[in-house]
Design a protein around this motif. Structure first.
Motif, PDB file in Angstrom:
ATOM      1  N   ARG A 159      61.320  19.548  62.276  1.00 49.62           N
ATOM      2  CA  ARG A 159      61.422  20.743  63.109  1.00 49.62           C
ATOM      3  C   ARG A 159      61.030  21.955  62.284  1.00 49.62           C
ATOM      4  O   ARG A 159      61.068  21.915  61.037  1.00 49.62           O
ATOM      5  N   PRO A 160      60.629  23.041  62.927  1.00 47.91           N
ATOM      6  CA  PRO A 160      60.346  24.256  62.158  1.00 47.91           C
ATOM      7  C   PRO A 160      61.550  24.657  61.315  1.00 47.91           C
ATOM      8  O   PRO A 160      62.697  24.492  61.732  1.00 47.91           O
ATOM      9  N   TRP A 161      61.279  25.193  60.159  1.00 43.23           N
ATOM     10  CA  TRP A 161      62.352  25.534  59.240  1.00 43.23           C
ATOM     11  C   TRP A 161      63.166  26.706  59.770  1.00 43.23           C
ATOM     12  O   TRP A 161      62.671  27.531  60.548  1.00 43.23           O
ATOM     13  N   PHE A 162      64.416  26.773  59.329  1.00 43.22           N
ATOM     14  CA  PHE A 162      65.299  27.817  59.835  1.00 43.22           C
ATOM     15  C   PHE A 162      64.886  29.189  59.277  1.00 43.22           C
ATOM     16  O   PHE A 162      64.413  30.039  60.009  1.00 43.22           O
ATOM     17  N   PHE A 163      65.033  29.404  57.978  1.00 44.45           N
ATOM     18  CA  PHE A 163      64.637  30.691  57.396  1.00 44.45           C
ATOM     19  C   PHE A 163      64.678  30.554  55.885  1.00 44.45           C
ATOM     20  O   PHE A 163      65.747  30.623  55.273  1.00 44.45           O
ATOM     21  N   LEU A 164      63.514  30.379  55.284  1.00 45.67           N
ATOM     22  CA  LEU A 164      63.423  30.194  53.839  1.00 45.67           C
ATOM     23  C   LEU A 164      62.305  31.088  53.316  1.00 45.67           C
ATOM     24  O   LEU A 164      61.216  31.142  53.907  1.00 45.67           O
ATOM     25  N   VAL A 165      62.560  31.791  52.207  1.00 47.23           N
ATOM     26  CA  VAL A 165      61.605  32.757  51.666  1.00 47.23           C
ATOM     27  C   VAL A 165      61.172  32.313  50.276  1.00 47.23           C
ATOM     28  O   VAL A 165      62.020  32.005  49.417  1.00 47.23           O
ATOM     29  N   VAL A 166      59.866  32.256  50.060  1.00 52.24           N
ATOM     30  CA  VAL A 166      59.325  31.915  48.734  1.00 52.24           C
ATOM     31  C   VAL A 166      58.546  33.119  48.210  1.00 52.24           C
ATOM     32  O   VAL A 166      57.828  33.791  48.959  1.00 52.24           O
ATOM     33  N   ARG A 167      58.698  33.396  46.910  1.00 50.99           N
ATOM     34  CA  ARG A 167      58.036  34.547  46.293  1.00 50.99           C
ATOM     35  C   ARG A 167      56.882  34.103  45.403  1.00 50.99           C
ATOM     36  O   ARG A 167      56.755  32.934  45.066  1.00 50.99           O
ATOM     37  N   ARG A 168      56.050  35.096  45.047  1.00 49.61           N
ATOM     38  CA  ARG A 168      54.758  34.800  44.428  1.00 49.61           C
ATOM     39  C   ARG A 168      54.870  33.881  43.218  1.00 49.61           C
ATOM     40  O   ARG A 168      54.081  32.939  43.077  1.00 49.61           O
ATOM     41  N   ARG A 169      55.806  34.130  42.326  1.00 47.67           N
ATOM     42  CA  ARG A 169      55.880  33.314  41.107  1.00 47.67           C
ATOM     43  C   ARG A 169      56.048  31.833  41.433  1.00 47.67           C
ATOM     44  O   ARG A 169      55.549  30.977  40.698  1.00 47.67           O
ATOM     45  N   PHE A 170      56.715  31.545  42.563  1.00 45.32           N
ATOM     46  CA  PHE A 170      56.910  30.149  42.944  1.00 45.32           C
ATOM     47  C   PHE A 170      55.676  29.608  43.678  1.00 45.32           C
ATOM     48  O   PHE A 170      55.127  28.570  43.314  1.00 45.32           O
ATOM     49  N   PHE A 171      55.194  30.315  44.713  1.00 47.34           N
ATOM     50  CA  PHE A 171      54.097  29.709  45.489  1.00 47.34           C
ATOM     51  C   PHE A 171      52.744  29.789  44.775  1.00 47.34           C
ATOM     52  O   PHE A 171      51.767  29.200  45.231  1.00 47.34           O
ATOM     53  N   ASP A 172      52.677  30.497  43.623  1.00 47.31           N
ATOM     54  CA  ASP A 172      51.459  30.478  42.800  1.00 47.31           C
ATOM     55  C   ASP A 172      51.510  29.403  41.722  1.00 47.31           C
ATOM     56  O   ASP A 172      50.536  29.211  40.985  1.00 47.31           O
ATOM     57  N   SER A 173      52.638  28.698  41.625  1.00 47.84           N
ATOM     58  CA  SER A 173      52.846  27.779  40.500  1.00 47.84           C
ATOM     59  C   SER A 173      52.333  26.371  40.793  1.00 47.84           C
ATOM     60  O   SER A 173      52.108  25.985  41.943  1.00 47.84           O
ATOM     61  N   ASP A 174      52.173  25.597  39.707  1.00 51.42           N
ATOM     62  CA  ASP A 174      51.826  24.184  39.842  1.00 51.42           C
ATOM     63  C   ASP A 174      52.962  23.419  40.513  1.00 51.42           C
ATOM     64  O   ASP A 174      52.721  22.434  41.218  1.00 51.42           O
ATOM     65  N   ALA A 175      54.194  23.869  40.286  1.00 54.11           N
ATOM     66  CA  ALA A 175      55.346  23.193  40.892  1.00 54.11           C
ATOM     67  C   ALA A 175      55.252  23.233  42.413  1.00 54.11           C
ATOM     68  O   ALA A 175      55.572  22.258  43.103  1.00 54.11           O
ATOM     69  N   TRP A 176      54.830  24.371  42.967  1.00 57.37           N
ATOM     70  CA  TRP A 176      54.656  24.481  44.421  1.00 57.37           C
ATOM     71  C   TRP A 176      53.605  23.489  44.907  1.00 57.37           C
ATOM     72  O   TRP A 176      53.801  22.796  45.913  1.00 57.37           O
ATOM     73  N   ARG A 177      52.499  23.385  44.199  1.00 53.94           N
ATOM     74  CA  ARG A 177      51.441  22.466  44.613  1.00 53.94           C
ATOM     75  C   ARG A 177      51.898  21.014  44.502  1.00 53.94           C
ATOM     76  O   ARG A 177      51.582  20.184  45.353  1.00 53.94           O
ATOM     77  N   ARG A 178      52.658  20.705  43.425  1.00 54.30           N
ATOM     78  CA  ARG A 178      53.146  19.336  43.272  1.00 54.30           C
ATOM     79  C   ARG A 178      54.126  18.973  44.390  1.00 54.30           C
ATOM     80  O   ARG A 178      54.181  17.828  44.834  1.00 54.30           O
TER      81      ARG A 178
END
Length: 650
Positions: A159-178
């Motif tokens: 289902r669509p997610w409730f409410f989660l916020v990701v910031r640049r340092r996380f969504f620019d990281s290799d961890a986000w891609r993995r």
């Protein structure tokens, strides 16, 4: 990062011109194709105010009419393959945001899993801006929730997610891609993302702490407390879960909706959206859509501006005086259309109606219709089609007075009292019913609750018509889920409603011939089928249905129902939701004979064995029915032959 092919999505053209670079973007998911509800539009308007870019994830192709509704609210649309939402769509949507808006600092991942906001959401972001967290959520992610597929409430895989916020340092990281290449069940991604980010060295945070509420799923089991804490959203599951399950945990949808309304949320929009996606009887229960009305008018002017048509089918002229007396409770100026199928009855009615019309301010028209097994329903949907299709009337009152020689006098008297008292009890009561329509523009139909005194309707309200209802719903484009046991319906065929709420039922141009017995294979008993589908048809058009009672019948009905339910549950253990599931799993009891008891034992304790024998059982059952029918035909033929022989002998 998963590729477009892996995510199974494709970015489509812009819905509106691009907004300049900003700091925050919102990705809003829709749970299934063609479900852009008014509640979602409200949510997007609020999110638009705190975001420089809004991207919508829609399963399947977005219709042109929905694109127009989204104009000004959404910058881009991501259309995924399939008819249901998948979490993988968030990955591509985030990539697209980063490509289009290099200055974005944080991305909100959310969707239509909540209703709201009921308060301003900007202060939450102002408060969380002071946090150094690279990922934060509003509440603890909801755990896996119990499903009730046999009761019409299947499991939601994703289902669509409730409410989660990701910031640049996380969504620019290799961890986000993995993360998006990890083999994780789609429905678990939202629940596991924060913990994964923490393990990868990123700082998580939460806007509202809920440990003191002692609820493992506060979104579902503590919505009132969350509203008091200032949480601006209410979990969708509060209004869409299996009613006996909500009952067990005292989650009262009616009270939660009232709290939302007190905070400024438009309840008409909430009810209208829910009417299009929740089984009508379940919604009636969850929102408490039963109004027990007084004979004293709340306002003497209620309904005065409404143009009212009354459609009365008469086959039992001996009771017409009672109908005519009650029609005088309506505000002056109603247009009364009387239908009957017999010329002699029509002549008598003409004289009665002339005398009646001379004593009040209503007008009347008498219509003679063909004899039909559809009786009052055929006269309504065929003989009075022009009235329902006309925009001249705000409301249509449907009542009838027909013969029922198979009923005992007690049952017949109570049936008529129950129907007429709960619709047209007194002038004050009628004003209070009309006040409901004045107050709730989304209200489509009102009618008495299911009759259960003198009738064995409860538990078998579909009367074997559910397969026909599913076929007819598909033909008419009704996507509202149908109740599995008994539908919310005006049993007895009397109601008050808006013509617009009935238009979905009129998409097929019904004829009197459709009600003939020879069409039973196609429609079953069409009159009964239409009676049971009007609430779902109204819901498809965004109209809700309410049940109404006067004080007398509420006192009689509730005490009788309470006693019967108490007796029914006396031999089963657990909460009602557990007792109900047990009884459904055991299956039909029949008359409690040896075969039925063995079948119930096998279904309960050896479900796989029962499933493997199911085809053989149904084959034997059909054979038994054919044999029984053959015996009845043979008996009738012998009886007819005997009568002929006696006539010849005499």
């Amino acid at each position: 990062m998963a590729s477009s092919a892996e995510a199974g999505v494709a970015v489509k053209e812009q819905v509106r011109s691009t907004v300049g670079p900003g700091e925050r973007a919102v990705v809003f998911g829709v749970r299934s194709t063609g479900r852009i509800e008014e509640t979602s539009l409200l949510a997007l308007r609020s999110l638009r105010e705190i975001a420089s870019r809004v991207v919508l994830i829609h399963p399947g192709r977005l219709a042109a009419v929905d694109r127009e509704r989204l104009d000004g609210l959404v910058d881009h649309v991501v259309e995924s393959e399939g008819a249901e939402f998948t979490s993988a769509s968030y990955a591509l949507a985030v990539d697209e945001v980063r490509r289009l808006d290099a200055g974005v600092g944080e991305i909100v991942l959310t969707g239509d899993s909540w209703f709201g906001p009921v308060t301003d959401i900007a202060p939450i972001f102002d408060r969380m801006d002071e946090s150094d967290a690279e990922v934060w959520d509003l509440l603890p992610p909801a755990p896996h929730r119990e499903a009730f597929p046999e009761e019409g409430f299947p499991a939601i895989v994703d289902r669509p997610w409730f409410f989660l916020v990701v910031r640049r340092r996380f969504f620019d990281s290799d961890a986000w891609r993995r993360w998006w290449s990890e083999p994780i069940t789609p429905g678990e991604r939202e629940r596991q993302l924060t913990a994964y980010a923490q393990r990868a060295g990123f700082t998580p945070s939460r806007a509202f702490e809920t440990d003191h509420l002692h609820a493992h799923d506060p979104g579902l089991f503590a919505p009132e407390d969350l509203l008091d804490l200032g949480v601006p959203f209410v979990d969708r599951a509060v209004f869409t879960s299996y009613p006996p399950f909500l009952d067990r945990f005292a989650v009262i949808g009616h009270e939660i909706a009232q709290m939302m309304g007190e905070r400024g949320y438009p309840l008409g929009v909430l009810r209208s959206s829910l009417a299009s996606c929740v089984p009508p009887k379940a919604l009636n229960t969850i929102l408490g859509l039963l109004s027990v009305l007084s004979d004293e008018p709340v306002s003497s002017d209620s309904g005065s501006t409404l143009s009212i048509a009354v459609i009365v089918h008469v086959s039992d002229i001996d009771e017409i005086d009672e109908i005519l007396r009650r029609l005088q409770f309506l505000p002056p100026g109603a247009s009364v259309f009387v239908t009957t199928t017999e010329g002699v009855t029509a002549a008598r009615l003409e004289r009665l109606l002339e005398a009646w019309a001379a004593t009040n301010e209503h007008t009347y028209e008498l219509r003679v219709t063909p004899q039909s097994p559809g009786r009052d329903m055929a006269d309504f949907f065929v003989g009075c089609r022009d009235i329902i299709q006309s925009d001249a009337y705000d409301l249509v009152v449907k009542v009838h007075m027909r013969r029922a020689p198979w009923k005992t006098m007690n049952r017949l008297r109570y049936f008529r009292r129950y129907q007429l008292d709960n619709l047209l009890s007194s002038p004050g009561y009628v004003r209070n019913v009309l006040a409901l329509f004045d107050r709730e523009p989304e209200l489509g139909l009102v009618f008495p609750p299911m009759i259960h005194i003198g009738y064995a309707t409860m538990g078998r309200g579909w009367a074997l018509l559910q397969p026909h209802a599913e076929r007819l719903s598909k033909r008419l484009g009704i996507r509202v889920p149908l109740d599995t046991i008994s539908p919310l319906a005006p049993y007895g065929g009397m109601w008050i409603g808006r013509p617009a709420a009935l238009r979905v039922m009129m998409q097929r141009r019904w004829t009197f011939a459709d009600y003939d017995w020879k069409h039973q294979r196609r429609f079953g008993h069409l009159a009964h089928l239409q009676e049971r589908l009007v609430s779902a048809a109204a819901g498809q058009a965004g109209f809700t249905s309410r049940t109404v009672m006067n004080y007398t019948h509420a006192e009689i009905g509730h005490t009788a129902l309470e006693y019967k339910v108490d007796q029914m549950f006396s031999t089963t253990r657990g909460w009602p939701v557990e007792q109900i599931r047990f009884l459904h799993r055991a299956g039909y009891t029949g008359y409690g004979g040896t075969v039925a008891l063995v079948r119930m034992y096998v279904r309960t304790n050896h479900p796989r064995v029962a499933e493997s024998f199911r085809p053989l059982y149904h084959l034997a059952l059909r054979g038994h029915r054919v044999l029984s029918a053959g015996r009845r035909v043979a008996s009738r033929l012998r009886s007819e032959r005997g009568e002929k022989e006696r006539e010849a002998a005499s």
